[in-house]
Write a protein that holds these residues in place. Structure first.
Motif, PDB file in Angstrom:
ATOM      1  N   ASP A   1       0.803  -1.287  -0.105  1.00 26.96           N
ATOM      2  CA  ASP A   1      -0.018   0.084  -0.187  1.00 26.96           C
ATOM      3  C   ASP A   1       0.977   1.224   0.069  1.00 26.96           C
ATOM      4  O   ASP A   1       1.832   1.407   0.916  1.00 26.96           O
ATOM      5  CB  ASP A   1      -0.867   0.007   1.242  1.00 26.96           C
ATOM      6  N   PRO A   2       0.859   2.333  -1.194  1.00 28.18           N
ATOM      7  CA  PRO A   2       1.563   3.444  -0.965  1.00 28.18           C
ATOM      8  C   PRO A   2       1.109   4.586   0.021  1.00 28.18           C
ATOM      9  O   PRO A   2       2.041   5.275   0.452  1.00 28.18           O
ATOM     10  CB  PRO A   2       1.298   4.162  -2.312  1.00 28.18           C
ATOM     11  N   LEU A   3       0.013   4.175   0.665  1.00 24.90           N
ATOM     12  CA  LEU A   3      -0.271   5.154   1.623  1.00 24.90           C
ATOM     13  C   LEU A   3       0.116   4.594   3.090  1.00 24.90           C
ATOM     14  O   LEU A   3      -0.412   3.175   3.633  1.00 24.90           O
ATOM     15  CB  LEU A   3      -1.697   5.427   1.926  1.00 24.90           C
ATOM     16  N   PRO A   4       0.970   5.037   3.931  1.00 20.69           N
ATOM     17  CA  PRO A   4       1.056   4.393   5.073  1.00 20.69           C
ATOM     18  C   PRO A   4      -0.142   4.339   5.974  1.00 20.69           C
ATOM     19  O   PRO A   4      -0.916   5.130   6.143  1.00 20.69           O
ATOM     20  CB  PRO A   4       2.236   5.647   5.848  1.00 20.69           C
ATOM     21  N   TRP A   5       0.274   3.281   6.996  1.00 16.70           N
ATOM     22  CA  TRP A   5      -1.094   2.778   7.563  1.00 16.70           C
ATOM     23  C   TRP A   5      -1.845   4.158   8.546  1.00 16.70           C
ATOM     24  O   TRP A   5      -3.073   4.238   8.849  1.00 16.70           O
ATOM     25  CB  TRP A   5      -1.154   1.564   8.444  1.00 16.70           C
ATOM     26  N   ARG A   6      -0.965   4.945   9.150  1.00 19.11           N
ATOM     27  CA  ARG A   6      -1.102   5.782   9.983  1.00 19.11           C
ATOM     28  C   ARG A   6      -1.949   7.075   9.327  1.00 19.11           C
ATOM     29  O   ARG A   6      -2.881   7.416   9.732  1.00 19.11           O
ATOM     30  CB  ARG A   6       0.251   6.540  10.645  1.00 19.11           C
ATOM     31  N   TRP A   7      -1.478   7.251   7.939  1.00 18.60           N
ATOM     32  CA  TRP A   7      -2.371   8.250   7.087  1.00 18.60           C
ATOM     33  C   TRP A   7      -3.522   7.754   6.669  1.00 18.60           C
ATOM     34  O   TRP A   7      -4.663   8.505   6.785  1.00 18.60           O
ATOM     35  CB  TRP A   7      -1.360   8.455   6.052  1.00 18.60           C
ATOM     36  N   ARG A   8      -3.882   6.294   6.479  1.00 23.49           N
ATOM     37  CA  ARG A   8      -4.935   5.763   6.144  1.00 23.49           C
ATOM     38  C   ARG A   8      -5.871   5.655   7.507  1.00 23.49           C
ATOM     39  O   ARG A   8      -7.167   6.225   7.211  1.00 23.49           O
ATOM     40  CB  ARG A   8      -4.725   4.260   5.687  1.00 23.49           C
ATOM     41  N   ALA A   9      -5.519   5.716   8.482  1.00 23.71           N
ATOM     42  CA  ALA A   9      -6.248   5.730   9.729  1.00 23.71           C
ATOM     43  C   ALA A   9      -6.568   6.953  10.124  1.00 23.71           C
ATOM     44  O   ALA A   9      -7.874   7.262  10.312  1.00 23.71           O
ATOM     45  CB  ALA A   9      -5.495   5.265  10.988  1.00 23.71           C
ATOM     46  N   LYS A  10      -5.729   8.084   9.850  1.00 15.83           N
ATOM     47  CA  LYS A  10      -6.307   9.507   9.917  1.00 15.83           C
ATOM     48  C   LYS A  10      -7.430   9.990   9.168  1.00 15.83           C
ATOM     49  O   LYS A  10      -8.261  10.542   9.452  1.00 15.83           O
ATOM     50  CB  LYS A  10      -4.844  10.353   9.734  1.00 15.83           C
ATOM     51  N   LEU A  11      -7.338   9.354   7.852  1.00 16.63           N
ATOM     52  CA  LEU A  11      -8.293   9.833   6.894  1.00 16.63           C
ATOM     53  C   LEU A  11      -9.316   8.922   6.860  1.00 16.63           C
ATOM     54  O   LEU A  11     -10.547   9.058   6.303  1.00 16.63           O
ATOM     55  CB  LEU A  11      -7.966   9.848   5.758  1.00 16.63           C
ATOM     56  N   GLY A  12      -9.388   7.645   7.628  1.00 15.29           N
ATOM     57  CA  GLY A  12     -10.450   6.736   7.620  1.00 15.29           C
ATOM     58  C   GLY A  12     -10.568   5.909   6.351  1.00 15.29           C
ATOM     59  O   GLY A  12     -11.830   5.824   6.000  1.00 15.29           O
ATOM     60  N   LEU A  13      -9.499   5.611   5.642  1.00 12.42           N
ATOM     61  CA  LEU A  13      -9.496   5.148   4.421  1.00 12.42           C
ATOM     62  C   LEU A  13      -9.084   3.518   4.396  1.00 12.42           C
ATOM     63  O   LEU A  13      -8.470   2.975   5.334  1.00 12.42           O
ATOM     64  CB  LEU A  13      -8.323   5.755   3.305  1.00 12.42           C
ATOM     65  N   MET A  14      -9.776   2.795   3.541  1.00  4.78           N
ATOM     66  CA  MET A  14      -9.264   1.235   3.425  1.00  4.78           C
ATOM     67  C   MET A  14      -7.952   1.176   3.082  1.00  4.78           C
ATOM     68  O   MET A  14      -7.445   2.054   2.345  1.00  4.78           O
ATOM     69  CB  MET A  14     -10.203   0.763   2.327  1.00  4.78           C
ATOM     70  N   ASP A  15      -7.461   0.139   3.152  1.00  8.50           N
ATOM     71  CA  ASP A  15      -5.997  -0.229   2.706  1.00  8.50           C
ATOM     72  C   ASP A  15      -6.255  -0.634   1.140  1.00  8.50           C
ATOM     73  O   ASP A  15      -7.298  -0.624   0.657  1.00  8.50           O
ATOM     74  CB  ASP A  15      -5.328  -1.482   3.441  1.00  8.50           C
ATOM     75  N   LYS A  16      -5.008  -0.535   0.241  1.00  4.18           N
ATOM     76  CA  LYS A  16      -5.283  -0.802  -1.173  1.00  4.18           C
ATOM     77  C   LYS A  16      -5.661  -2.017  -1.614  1.00  4.18           C
ATOM     78  O   LYS A  16      -6.657  -2.096  -2.477  1.00  4.18           O
ATOM     79  CB  LYS A  16      -3.991  -0.715  -1.521  1.00  4.18           C
ATOM     80  N   ALA A  17      -5.480  -3.202  -0.765  1.00 10.31           N
ATOM     81  CA  ALA A  17      -5.977  -4.562  -1.435  1.00 10.31           C
ATOM     82  C   ALA A  17      -7.390  -4.407  -1.213  1.00 10.31           C
ATOM     83  O   ALA A  17      -8.108  -5.088  -1.920  1.00 10.31           O
ATOM     84  CB  ALA A  17      -5.246  -5.349  -0.558  1.00 10.31           C
ATOM     85  N   GLU A  18      -7.960  -4.209   0.147  1.00  8.46           N
ATOM     86  CA  GLU A  18      -9.490  -4.110   0.351  1.00  8.46           C
ATOM     87  C   GLU A  18     -10.115  -3.196  -0.936  1.00  8.46           C
ATOM     88  O   GLU A  18     -11.346  -3.557  -1.257  1.00  8.46           O
ATOM     89  CB  GLU A  18      -9.598  -3.729   1.674  1.00  8.46           C
ATOM     90  N   ALA A  19      -9.548  -2.069  -0.998  1.00  5.24           N
ATOM     91  CA  ALA A  19     -10.224  -1.252  -1.806  1.00  5.24           C
ATOM     92  C   ALA A  19     -10.476  -1.934  -3.417  1.00  5.24           C
ATOM     93  O   ALA A  19     -11.430  -1.658  -3.950  1.00  5.24           O
ATOM     94  CB  ALA A  19      -9.482   0.053  -1.965  1.00  5.24           C
ATOM     95  N   LEU A  20      -9.365  -2.404  -3.682  1.00  3.30           N
ATOM     96  CA  LEU A  20      -9.237  -2.912  -5.316  1.00  3.30           C
ATOM     97  C   LEU A  20     -10.359  -4.218  -5.117  1.00  3.30           C
ATOM     98  O   LEU A  20     -11.080  -4.297  -6.332  1.00  3.30           O
ATOM     99  CB  LEU A  20      -7.908  -3.646  -5.608  1.00  3.30           C
ATOM    100  N   ARG A  21     -10.484  -4.904  -3.882  1.00  2.19           N
ATOM    101  CA  ARG A  21     -11.253  -5.912  -3.890  1.00  2.19           C
ATOM    102  C   ARG A  21     -12.708  -5.424  -3.994  1.00  2.19           C
ATOM    103  O   ARG A  21     -13.535  -5.999  -4.709  1.00  2.19           O
ATOM    104  CB  ARG A  21     -11.027  -6.791  -2.974  1.00  2.19           C
ATOM    105  N   GLU A  22     -12.927  -4.375  -3.281  1.00  3.18           N
ATOM    106  CA  GLU A  22     -14.379  -3.851  -3.041  1.00  3.18           C
ATOM    107  C   GLU A  22     -14.842  -2.928  -4.496  1.00  3.18           C
ATOM    108  O   GLU A  22     -15.923  -3.033  -4.647  1.00  3.18           O
ATOM    109  CB  GLU A  22     -14.806  -3.188  -1.959  1.00  3.18           C
ATOM    110  N   ILE A  23     -13.876  -2.731  -5.157  1.00  2.00           N
ATOM    111  CA  ILE A  23     -14.344  -1.838  -6.177  1.00  2.00           C
ATOM    112  C   ILE A  23     -14.594  -2.598  -7.397  1.00  2.00           C
ATOM    113  O   ILE A  23     -15.381  -2.128  -8.276  1.00  2.00           O
ATOM    114  CB  ILE A  23     -13.083  -0.777  -6.839  1.00  2.00           C
TER     115      ILE A  23
END
Length: 692
Positions: free
Chosen positions: A186-208
Motif C-alpha cells: 500500500d503506497p499510503l502508510p497505515w497511520r495516514w490511512r487511519a487518520k483519513l479513515g481510508l481502506m487499505d489498497k488491497a481491500e479497496a481493489l477487492r471492493e471496487i
C-alpha cells in the motif's frame, strides 16, 4: 534444470496476463486492445457501472428487469422450436413458487439440467408468463457458501472489446486479485490511512471490483480516488515548492503609486477586481515568484489585473512583457496601456511581426540598456529580445498557447513573476486539478459594462427572422457575427448551412448593400488579421466565421451573434461566442439555430438560453459531457484519471492538494521508507532547502 518462475522475482502487478488461467495468446491480444497487458492493468480496469443481482424475494422481482434467482430443477426439461430457434424450458422451484426457466438458441443446456439439481440463474423476468429468460447459469455446489463473480451479488460491468465476454473479464479479475493481493504494497502508510479513515489498497481493489454492498463500494472508490488525486498533486506541489524557493524581485509600490494607478483607469474597479488586485499586489511584493492564473468570465476586466502587474514592474525600475495570441489583440492591449499610462515616465513598446526594423532596433536598444517599460507583443516577444531588467510577464488568453510557449516567457529569468489569463470558464474544481501548481483567481463579469444580452433559440427553418433582425441592426451602424461549426469546401451547395463557405455566399445575397466578411482557420495569419481589423474598424459590418472569433478583440459595435447548428458546440464554447457581443453597454441578441437534437443537446441549449454565468454553464457542461470530454482544456496536460470526477470528488482533490503541499515540505516524507512509493520520481531536496 527448471526455468525460474518470473512471479518469484517480479512485482505481481507487472506479471503478464497470460499467467492467469484461461488467458492464452489470442485472448491476451484481445485484452491488449483494451490497453491491458499486465495484472496491474487488469486490476485498474475499473467497472463503469454495476448491476444489483443480489438474490431477492419473488415479490421484489420487476417485470422486464434482470434478476438473479437460486432454485431447484423441478421437472424434465423440454425443447421446442420457435421457428428455427430451439427453445429449452424447465420448471424450477424458487423460494416456494414454481417458475419456468427458458433458454433460446442453447439446446446444449438439456444435457446439464437434471432433476433436483440447484442452479443460480440470471435472466429477464416475464411476470405474465412466470418465466425467466436465462442469460447466465451456474451450479450451486453442496456444502459451504456459493461465491460467484456473476450472480447473487452486486455485479461489475466492464468495457469490453470484440468477442471478449464480460464474464471472462470478471473471472480473470477475480483470479488477478487472488494472485496479487498477498503481494500488494500500500503506497499510503497505515497511520495516514487511519487518520483519513481510508481502506487499505488491497481491500479497496477487492471492493471496487466485487463490492459486498453499496456502502463498501463507496468507501473503496473514495480510497482509490484519493490516491489518484494525491499522485497527481504531489509533482505539482513539489514543483511549486521548488519554484517558491527561488528569489524573485520584490515589486513593492507605495500607497501613493497604487493610488496613481487606480486614478489612471477610466473607470472604478469592481469589488471582484479589487479583490484580485489585492491578492496580486501582496504576492508580487514578496520574494517568491508569483505564478497565478486569472480565470475571467466574459467581460470581467482581466486587463486591469495584467496592467497592475506590468505597472508595478515598470514603476519598480524594471520591465514587464505581455504576450498576446494575435497582432490585433496585441495592438489593442498596447493602445489601452499607452492611454492609461500616458502620464507616467515609462514607455509602452509594441512588438509584432509587422513591427518595422527601425522601431525594433530602437526598442531593443532601450530594453538592452535596462530602461523601465512595458513590452506588448505576439510570439515575437519570445524571440531574441535582449531583456536586461525583466521583472514580470503576462500571458493573455493562455489557453491559446502551448506549455512550451508559456514557459518561454520565463527563459530570460525563471525568477520573474508570471501572470496567466484565460477567458475559458472552467469549474473551480476542474481548474484546481488542471492548474494545481499555480494560484487561481476567479473574476466575475463586470455587469456595468455589459448590456442586456438576450439569447433566442430557433430551428434552422426560421432563419428568415434572423436575417430581418440582422438587416435592422446593420442599418443602425451595429455589427454582427455569424458562426458556423465547419469550414466546408468551395463549390458545395449551401443546403446544410453547416459550413462557413456556404453561409458566406448565402449571407452576401441576403445582406446585399452591406459589407460581409469571411474568416476561418485555413486563411493565412495576414488574411485573418486584415479581416479582423476591417471588422473592428467598420469596413466589414457582418463577419461570417468559424470559432476563430471565440477569443478576440473588443468590437463595441458588435451587438448580434448568430450561431448555426449550436447543438454541435459545448456550453462553454457557446458562452465564449456570446461574450463577443454587447461589451459596451448596448443591448445585444444571440440567436442559436439548431437542427435535430439529442436529449443531451436539448438540455445544453436550454441551459445556455437560461443562464448567463460562465462558471455555472461550465459546471453544467461538465455534468452533461462527462469529465473525459474536457481533456482538451488541458492542452495535453490533463491526467489520465480512471475514477476521479471533478464535480463529485471536489473534496478529495482539495484534501490531496493540501496533503501534497504538506508532504513535500516534510522531513518524514523524504526520509521514511513507508513513503517511498509516493515520492518515486521526485528528486530529494538539497540540505537546507526548507523541509521541516
Amino acid at each position: 534444470m527448471m526455468e525460474k518462475d518470473p512471479r518469484a522475482s517480479q512485482d505481481p502487478l507487472a506479471w503478464p496476463v497470460t499467467f492467469l488461467p484461461g488467458v492464452g495468446p489470442r485472448r491476451a491480444r484481445a485484452l491488449e486492445s483494451l490497453g491491458i497487458r499486465s495484472i496491474g492493468d487488469l486490476l485498474y480496469h475499473y467497472p463503469f457501472r454495476y448491476e444489483d443481482l443480489r438474490l431477492r424475494r419473488p415479490e421484489e422481482w420487476e417485470d422486464g428487469r434482470r434478476v438473479a434467482v437460486e432454485g431447484t430443477v423441478a421437472g424434465k426439461p423440454r425443447v421446442s422450436r420457435g421457428g428455427r430457434v430451439p427453445v429449452v424450458a424447465v420448471p424450477m422451484d424458487v423460494q416456494g413458487i414454481r417458475i419456468h426457466a427458458v433458454w433460446f438458441r442453447q439446446a446444449y443446456v438439456l444435457e446439464r439440467l437434471t432433476r433436483y439439481q440447484r442452479w443460480r440463474l440470471v435472466g429477464r423476468w416475464q411476470a405474465a408468463r412466470r418465466s425467466l429468460v436465462v442469460e447466465h447459469m451456474e451450479p450451486v455446489t453442496e456444502g459451504g457458501p456459493h461465491h460467484s463473480a456473476h450472480a447473487g451479488r452486486i455485479v461489475p460491468v466492464y468495457q469490453t472489446s470484440g468477442d471478449l465476454h464480460a464474464k471472462w473479464l470478471r473471472t480473470w479479475i477475480a483470479s488477478a486479485l487472488k494472485e496479487a493481493e498477498p503481494h500488494l504494497v500500500d503506497p499510503l502508510p497505515w497511520r495516514w490511512r487511519a487518520k483519513l479513515g481510508l481502506m487499505d489498497k488491497a481491500e479497496a481493489l477487492r471492493e471496487i471490483h466485487f463490492p459486498r454492498d453499496w456502502e463498501r463500494l463507496g468507501r473503496a472508490r473514495e480510497r482509490l480516488v484519493y490516491e489518484e488525486c494525491l499522485r497527481f498533486q504531489l509533482p505539482l506541489q513539489y514543483a511549486r515548492w521548488r519554484q517558491k524557493s527561488r528569489r524573485a524581485p520584490a515589486l513593492r509600490l507605495t500607497r501613493r503609486e497604487w493610488e496613481a494607478f487606480l486614478a489612471a483607469l477610466p473607470f472604478s474597479p469592481t469589488e471582484g477586481q479589487r479583490r484580485v488586485l489585492r491578492e496580486v499586489a501582496e504576492e508580487i511584493a514578496g520574494h517568491a515568484p508569483m505564478r497565478r492564473l486569472i480565470l475571467g468570465d466574459v467581460g470581467s476586466g482581466k486587463t486591469v489585473i495584467a496592467a497592475a502587474v506590468l505597472f508595478a514592474a515598470a514603476m519598480s525600475g524594471g520591465q514587464g512583457v505581455l504576450l498576446a495570441p494575435t497582432e490585433i489583440l496585441a495592438e489593442q492591449h498596447a493602445r489601452i496601456l499607452s492611454r492609461w499610462f500616458a502620464g507616467f515616465s515609462f514607455p509602452v513598446w509594441l512588438l509584432t511581426g509587422g513591427t518595422g526594423r527601425a522601431e525594433r532596433t530602437r526598442y531593443f536598444a532601450d530594453i538592452s540598456a535596462g530602461r523601465p517599460g512595458i513590452l506588448v507583443g505576439t510570439h515575437a516577444v519570445l524571440g531574441d529580445v535582449p531583456y536586461s531588467a525583466l521583472r514580470a510577464a503576462v500571458c493573455d488568453e493562455q489557453q491559446r498557447f502551448g506549455v512550451v510557449q508559456r514557459m518561454a516567457l520565463l527563459r530570460p529569468n525563471e525568477s520573474i513573476h508570471l501572470l496567466s489569463m484565460s477567458a475559458t470558464p472552467i469549474p473551480r474544481t476542474l481548474a484546481m486539478a488542471l492548474f494545481g501548481d499555480v494560484d487561481v483567481s476567479f473574476l466575475p463579469a463586470r455587469a456595468e459594462t455589459l448590456g442586456r444580452r438576450v439569447t433566442r433559440w430557433l430551428p434552422l427553418d426560421r432563419e428568415e427572422e434572423v436575417v430581418l433582425e440582422l438587416r435592422q441592426r446593420l442599418s443602425r451602424g451595429e455589427r454582427a457575427y455569424v458562426v458556423a461549426p465547419a469550414i466546408g469546401r468551395p463549390g458545395e451547395q449551401p443546403e446544410s448551412k453547416k459550413d462557413v463557405l456556404s453561409l458566406f455566399d448565402w449571407f452576401r445575397e441576403q445582406l446585399a448593400g452591406f459589407a460581409v466578411g469571411l474568416l476561418h482557420g485555413r486563411m493565412s495569419s495576414g488574411e485573418k488579421e486584415r479581416v479582423m481589423r476591417a471588422f473592428a474598424e467598420g469596413a466589414v459590418q457582418a463577419l461570417v466565421a468559424t470559432t476563430v472569433v471565440e477569443v478576440g478583440v473588443d468590437v463595441p459595435e458588435a451587438t448580434m451573434m448568430v450561431i448555426y447548428h449550436a447543438e454541435r458546440f459545448g456550453l462553454s464554447q457557446l458562452h465564449q461566442l456570446r461574450g463577443r457581443i454587447g461589451r459596451s453597454g448596448q443591448d445585444a441578441v444571440c440567436f442559436v439555430l439548431t437542427g435535430p437534437l439529442t436529449d443531451i443537446a436539448r438540455q445544453r441549449i436550454e441551459a445556455f438560453q437560461a443562464v448567463n454565468d460562465g462558471y455555472l454553464l461550465a459546471k453544467k457542461d461538465l455534468e452533461l459531457r462527462g469529465p473525459g470530454e474536457w481533456a482538451g482544456l488541458a492542452q495535453s496536460g490533463w491526467p489520465d484519471f480512471a475514477l476521479f470526477d471533478p464535480i463529485r470528488d471536489e473534496i478529495w482533490m482539495r484534501r490531496a492538494k493540501h496533503h501534497a503541499h504538506h508532504f513535500v515540505q516534510s522531513r518524514e516524507f523524504w526520509l521514511l521508507p513507508e513513503f517511498a512509493s509516493l515520492r518515486a520520481g521526485l528528486a530529494p531536496p538539497a540540505v537546507g532547502e526548507g523541509v521541516h
